[in-house]
Design an enzyme around this catalytic site. Structure first.
Site, PDB file in Angstrom:
ATOM      1  N   LYS A  78       0.835  -1.198   0.000  1.00 15.50           N
ATOM      2  CA  LYS A  78       0.000   0.000   0.000  1.00 15.50           C
ATOM      3  C   LYS A  78       0.872   1.251   0.000  1.00 15.50           C
ATOM      4  CE  LYS A  78      -3.823  -0.414  -0.122  1.00 15.50           C
ATOM      5  NZ  LYS A  78      -4.739  -0.654  -1.279  1.00 15.50           N
ATOM      6  N   HIS A  95      -1.526   3.400  -7.216  1.00 12.93           N
ATOM      7  CA  HIS A  95      -2.799   4.098  -7.459  1.00 12.93           C
ATOM      8  C   HIS A  95      -2.551   5.486  -8.046  1.00 12.93           C
ATOM      9  CE1 HIS A  95      -4.884   0.849  -5.515  1.00 12.93           C
ATOM     10  NE2 HIS A  95      -4.221   1.028  -4.395  1.00 12.93           N
TER      11      HIS A  95
END
Length: 354
Positions: A78, A95
């Site tokens: 992450k 992302h």
């Protein structure tokens, strides 16, 4: 043989994130193939530091990846800690390739550091299929949380557990859920299969939709389910599955939406009925109150973007095994070439000079 780069497995800064892209078993295989590996200490990783030591890895203090030797590849899952400093090569879910908020800033940090974001989401075979994904477990947990929320049993601050424990919770008080019906969209994919499996454990009737059913969306049929689990990730604009107008439709039965994809910050969001993720501290949020006359139920959204972290050991073991053949090809190989090309494309898309 090409020199093997040092792989530096970092601690995850997101609270409660216990998953890892390299498991002790795959670390052992990588070490046997000649990869040096350093593993940071972590107080939340599903695997103990000693398991990595036993696999032949070196160790480092938590959060010291910025001091990794030149040429090392930092491996995580992450987000990185907030910052502005330059970045070298990293493997993780960045992302940043769909115009998400902050994408240009992050990509600029890689340019500044002469590094490359080798995004896990874009490690793909020639046909575009991802080499590894947490999809099955994301779908499984997303549907499980939706089932618990529908029953009124979803509590804040759920702690990580084993699949066996989660399944026991799903079976408690199921008994068909008073005729509850769930719709899984994207049912044939990894996430969709996981979602369907969890709902079956919970004893809830499942309707399965995929490309054929969403090509001409039957909104009336969609809204006639109690639970909607969205497992569809798109890369080009498509009509949304549910809009605010749909939630206000007369006779709506839908009361719980679980968005496994969590594309809320993207222009491609298929569920433009919410604008903020939920969290483990607050796993569900109300989108619409119940009608006073009882004709339409309350609608709640579950949108947690690290769902598999609830089952970190199972999710990590599966993912790391799927990723292993690609990791063994580092630093070369067609998958990595495509990942580097995708990074350059993202720079151009975001207008980042390079």
């Amino acid at each position: 043989m090409t020199d093997r780069p040092l792989l530096w497995l970092r601690h995850e800064v997101r609270p409660g994130e216990g998953r890892a892209a390299i498991s002790p078993h795959t670390a052992r295989v990588l070490r046997e193939a000649g990869f040096p590996i350093t593993v940071e200490e972590s107080d939340q990783r599903a695997f103990s530091l000693q398991e990595y030591v036993d696999a032949g890895c070196d160790t480092a203090a938590t959060g010291t990846w910025a001091d990794a030797p030149e040429g090392a590849i930092v491996v995580g899952l992450k987000e990185l800690p907030e910052g502005d400093g330059p970045l070298r090569d990293h493997i993780y879910f960045g992302h940043a390739y769909k115009h998400q908020h902050g994408a240009a800033h992050l990509l600029g940090r890689f340019v500044a550091g002469g590094g490359t974001l080798l995004d896990l989401e874009y490690l793909v075979h020639e046909d575009g299929r991802r080499v590894a994904a947490f999809g099955y477990w994301a779908g499984y947990v997303g549907a499980a949380l939706a089932a618990l929320e529908h029953r009124g049993h979803l509590e804040p601050d759920m702690k990580r557990r084993s699949k066996e424990d989660l399944d026991a919770l799903l079976r408690e008080g199921g008994a068909g859920d008073d005729g509850a019906r769930a719709l899984v969209v994207g049912a044939l994919g990894r996430s969709g299969r996981g979602a369907c499996d969890a709902l079956e454990v919970a004893g809830i009737t499942v309707t399965r939709w995929d490309i054929a059913e969403t090509a001409n969306l039957d909104k009336e049929a969609l809204l006639d389910h109690d639970i909607l689990v969205n497992c569809v990730m798109v890369s080009s604009p498509a009509p949304p599955f549910v809009t605010g107008e749909d939630l206000d439709a007369p006779g709506r039965r839908l009361s719980v939406i679980s968005d496994v994809t969590c594309d809320v910050t993207s222009d491609l969001n298929l569920l433009p009925v919410y604008d903020e993720l939920t969290s483990w501290e607050e796993p569900a949020r109300v989108l619409r109150p119940a009608d006073p006359d009882g004709t339409r139920p309350q609608v709640r959204i579950v949108a947690i973007d690290n769902l598999p972290s609830l089952l970190p050991a199972e999710a990590s073991a599966t993912y790391a095994e799927d990723l292993l053949p690609t990791m063994l090809e580092l630093p070369d190989g067609a998958v990595w070439d495509r990942a580097r090309a995708r990074f350059v494309q993202a720079l151009d898309d975001e207008g980042v000079a390079h």
